[in-house]
Write an enzyme that holds these catalytic residues in place. Structure first.
Site, PDB file in Angstrom:
ATOM      1  N   GLU A   1     -43.474  52.024 -30.955  1.00 23.04           N
ATOM      2  CA  GLU A   1     -42.985  52.443 -29.636  1.00 23.04           C
ATOM      3  C   GLU A   1     -43.870  51.842 -28.541  1.00 23.04           C
ATOM      4  O   GLU A   1     -45.043  51.536 -28.782  1.00 23.04           O
ATOM      5  CB  GLU A   1     -43.018  53.983 -29.561  1.00 23.04           C
ATOM      6  CG  GLU A   1     -42.543  54.540 -28.232  1.00 23.04           C
ATOM      7  CD  GLU A   1     -42.232  56.037 -28.278  1.00 23.04           C
ATOM      8  OE1 GLU A   1     -42.513  56.686 -29.299  1.00 23.04           O
ATOM      9  OE2 GLU A   1     -41.692  56.548 -27.279  1.00 23.04           O
TER      10      GLU A   1
ATOM     11  N   GLU B   1     -34.007  61.732 -29.975  1.00 23.18           N
ATOM     12  CA  GLU B   1     -34.352  63.108 -29.580  1.00 23.18           C
ATOM     13  C   GLU B   1     -33.580  63.520 -28.328  1.00 23.18           C
ATOM     14  O   GLU B   1     -34.172  63.971 -27.337  1.00 23.18           O
ATOM     15  CB  GLU B   1     -35.876  63.262 -29.405  1.00 23.18           C
ATOM     16  CG  GLU B   1     -36.614  63.035 -30.694  1.00 23.18           C
ATOM     17  CD  GLU B   1     -38.064  63.525 -30.726  1.00 23.18           C
ATOM     18  OE1 GLU B   1     -38.604  63.913 -29.682  1.00 23.18           O
ATOM     19  OE2 GLU B   1     -38.652  63.520 -31.832  1.00 23.18           O
TER      20      GLU B   1
ATOM     21  N   GLU C   1     -38.776  59.739 -38.000  1.00 20.42           N
ATOM     22  CA  GLU C   1     -40.122  60.020 -37.447  1.00 20.42           C
ATOM     23  C   GLU C   1     -40.759  61.098 -38.297  1.00 20.42           C
ATOM     24  O   GLU C   1     -40.212  62.202 -38.413  1.00 20.42           O
ATOM     25  CB  GLU C   1     -40.054  60.474 -35.988  1.00 20.42           C
ATOM     26  CG  GLU C   1     -39.838  59.329 -35.019  1.00 20.42           C
ATOM     27  CD  GLU C   1     -39.916  59.751 -33.555  1.00 20.42           C
ATOM     28  OE1 GLU C   1     -40.714  60.651 -33.231  1.00 20.42           O
ATOM     29  OE2 GLU C   1     -39.166  59.159 -32.755  1.00 20.42           O
TER      30      GLU C   1
ATOM     31  N   GLN D   1     -46.968  56.341 -36.134  1.00 20.86           N
ATOM     32  CA  GLN D   1     -46.336  55.065 -35.863  1.00 20.86           C
ATOM     33  C   GLN D   1     -47.152  53.952 -36.517  1.00 20.86           C
ATOM     34  O   GLN D   1     -48.239  54.218 -37.015  1.00 20.86           O
ATOM     35  CB  GLN D   1     -46.238  54.856 -34.370  1.00 20.86           C
ATOM     36  CG  GLN D   1     -45.392  55.933 -33.682  1.00 20.86           C
ATOM     37  CD  GLN D   1     -45.048  55.608 -32.215  1.00 20.86           C
ATOM     38  OE1 GLN D   1     -45.350  54.547 -31.703  1.00 20.86           O
ATOM     39  NE2 GLN D   1     -44.401  56.554 -31.543  1.00 20.86           N
TER      40      GLN D   1
HETATM   41  O1  AHR Z   1     -43.916  59.484 -31.967  1.00 20.28           O
HETATM   42  C1  AHR Z   1     -44.213  60.077 -30.739  1.00 20.28           C
HETATM   43  C2  AHR Z   1     -43.018  60.790 -30.123  1.00 20.28           C
HETATM   44  O2  AHR Z   1     -42.666  61.875 -30.924  1.00 20.28           O
HETATM   45  C3  AHR Z   1     -41.747  60.006 -30.000  1.00 20.28           C
HETATM   46  O3  AHR Z   1     -41.698  59.222 -28.872  1.00 20.28           O
HETATM   47  C4  AHR Z   1     -40.700  61.074 -29.948  1.00 20.28           C
HETATM   48  O4  AHR Z   1     -39.461  60.651 -30.466  1.00 20.28           O
HETATM   49  C5  AHR Z   1     -41.319  62.214 -30.739  1.00 20.28           C
HETATM   50  O5  AHR Z   1     -41.244  63.412 -30.064  1.00 20.28           O
END
Ligand code: AHR
Length: 503
Positions: A26, A174, A306, A355
């Site tokens: 991200e 989300e 995620e 991530q």
């Molecule tokens: O991974 C960090 C954040 O966590 C992401 O941007 C979001 O999708 C989730 O709440």
């Protein structure tokens, strides 16, 4: 000694999609900028601005896919800001993550170039929260259309003649929260509307993914399945609107306001984290039961796009950057998740740890400009043999040791196994805080002649790798096992992960 587990090596089972070992990048903190991308002029060795060492590290674990540009960033991202000459791309503030300047130097061309360098599949999340239907539709046209159109002309003008292949397409992220605070019903209607204009051009068949639930929000899954998958006439394919639905769940040792340090070594936090990892099994089972009701033929996949540990940010770092260290504790959270994902491989097509670099449970950290492979990275590497292998059911003895946390107990031994081309891989995690465990696995259905073992263990509960000590937690050969009468016996030390390759 009674066997701890039985594995039928010749049993049929679902394939463990290699995409279960997927990653997520991200525009957050130093994941993209400073992580994957340093720019062409950087003294750090790079290919067209992408860090060579990071690319090589991910290629070594056969990275199957990379999700981008978010996360919450996705629903604020306007792709046209990130194309064309870098000097004319607009600067903006990344309002969601740290309030830093986003210069848009890493955009569509850079991301797809990175995927080509990594030899991995792109997974792009479109902006359904603040972007228009036209914007999403044109992005797909820009990347994947081979005919004549204003978007393809623009792509060519920006230096890319041939279209790219982009299969995985997220319809927002989300959207129950940062992606627009929508109700499930409102989102379902929007997903249908946006999805209508997400075209499959030529042989680029889009695999559309609806935003799924936050953790235990089962009603969200129910509403999506009822509106986007169920067929009231009984005469329509389940996957006419979407091919997959996502799910997000983070593992936290405390609560959101007091998560605890990544380097915490206390038993209480350890148990909390392990219990929550084991809980993922029940979480997935419940979401699957809803999916099974509306889609008994399993045409729609679950994408756990995620997951991972979320600790307090490291002191002295930007709180909006979500930088945390990564210890043997995180590695075991990952290995337990993988056992669970394998078990549910009949429905789970993809998962993405959050991530890839420098953010949350990252397999790769960059510190003092040096690349660090975290203990979590080594779990990905040791489990590589499970990619696209057949999942083998594991029968665990009911009296395997348990731990208790807040009046709930969970098994402290986690196991999974797979078969690929006459070769077997068994993964074992001992998540007990202090106790070694004697294990005996009855291997049935095939003759095993040779076993090669590896172990990832650590002296302390918070052992980790750093720029000064990059090899504190690394896998080493494990030979302390006996193969007798078709059973393998070994002692797995407390807080350790072992893989056994069987031939
Ligand atoms: O991974 C960090 C954040 O966590 C992401 O941007 C979001 O999708 C989730 O709440």
């Amino acid at each position: 000694m009674k066997h701890t587990a039985i594995i039928n090596l010749d049993a049929p089972g679902p394939e463990i999609s290699k995409h279960i070992y997927g990653h997520f990048s991200e525009h957050l903190g130093n994941c993209i900028y400073g992580g994957f991308y340093v720019g062409e002029d950087s003294p750090v060795p790079n290919v067209r601005g992408m860090r060579k060492d990071v690319i090589e590290a991910f290629k070594r674990i056969n990275i199957p896919n990379l999700r981008w540009p978010g996360g919450c960033f996705a629903d604020e991202y306007h792709w046209m800001d990130g194309i064309g000459p870098k000097t004319s791309r607009p600067e903006m503030i990344n309002t969601h993550w740290g309030g830093v300047v986003e210069n848009n130097h890493f955009g569509t061309h850079e991301f797809l170039d990175l995927c080509e360098l990594l030899e991995t599949e792109p997974y792009i999340t479109g902006n359904l929260g603040s972007g228009s239907v036209q914007e999403m539709s044109q992005w797909i046209e820009y990347m994947t259309f081979d005919g004549k159109s204003p978007m393809t002309e623009l792509r060519k003008k920006n230096g890319r003649e041939k279209p790219w292949k982009v299969k995985y397409w997220g319809l927002g992220n989300e959207n129950w929260g940062c992606g627009g605070n929508m109700t499930a019903q409102f989102y379902a209607d929007q997903a249908k509307r946006y999805g209508t204009y997400c075209r499959s051009y030529g042989d680029n068949k889009l695999y559309k993914i609806a935003c799924g639930a936050n953790s235990i929000e089962y009603d969200w899954t129910e509403t999506i399945m009822r509106n986007l998958v169920a067929c009231p006439t009984g005469n329509c394919p389940a996957d006419r609107f979407i091919k997959g639905i996502s799910l997000h769940y983070y593992t936290i040792a405390g609560d959101w306001n007091n998560k605890g340090s990544a380097l915490d070594d206390q038993e209480e936090k350890w148990l909390a984290l392990m219990k929550k990892s084991c809980y993922v099994d029940a979480l997935i089972a419940r979401h699957k039961s809803i999916m099974d009701y509306y889609d008994p033929k399993k045409k729609i996949d679950l994408l756990f796009d995620e997951w991972g540990t979320w600790h307090d940010v490291e002191e002295g770092t930007n709180p909006g950057f979500l930088f945390q260290q990564n210890t043997i504790r995180d590695a075991l959270v990952a290995s337990v998740h993988f056992d669970i994902f394998h078990k549910h491989a009949d429905r789970i097509h993809m998962t993405n740890i959050a991530q890839a670099v420098n953010v949350l449970q990252a397999p790769v950290l960059i510190q003092d400009n040096k690349l660090i492979l975290t203990p979590t990275y080594h779990v990905f590497e040791m489990n590589k043999g499970h990619h696209d292998a057949v999942n083998l059911p594991v029968y665990m003895n009911e009296d395997i040791p348990k731990a208790e946390f807040e009046s709930e107990s969970f098994s402290t031994l986690s196991l999974s196994a797979s078969r690929k081309s006459g070769h077997y891989l068994v993964s074992l995690s001992n998540i007990d805080y202090t106790k070694d465990q004697n294990v005996s696995i009855d291997l049935r259905g095939a003759e095993v002649r040779k076993i090669t073992g590896r172990i990832l263990s650590a002296a302390k509960h918070n052992s980790h790798n750093s720029a000064d000590k990059p090899n504190e937690v690394v896998p080493v050969a494990f030979t302390d096992f006996k193969l007798n009468n078709g059973a393998v016996k070994l002692t797995i030390p407390a807080h350790s992960f072992i893989t056994l390759d069987l031939d």
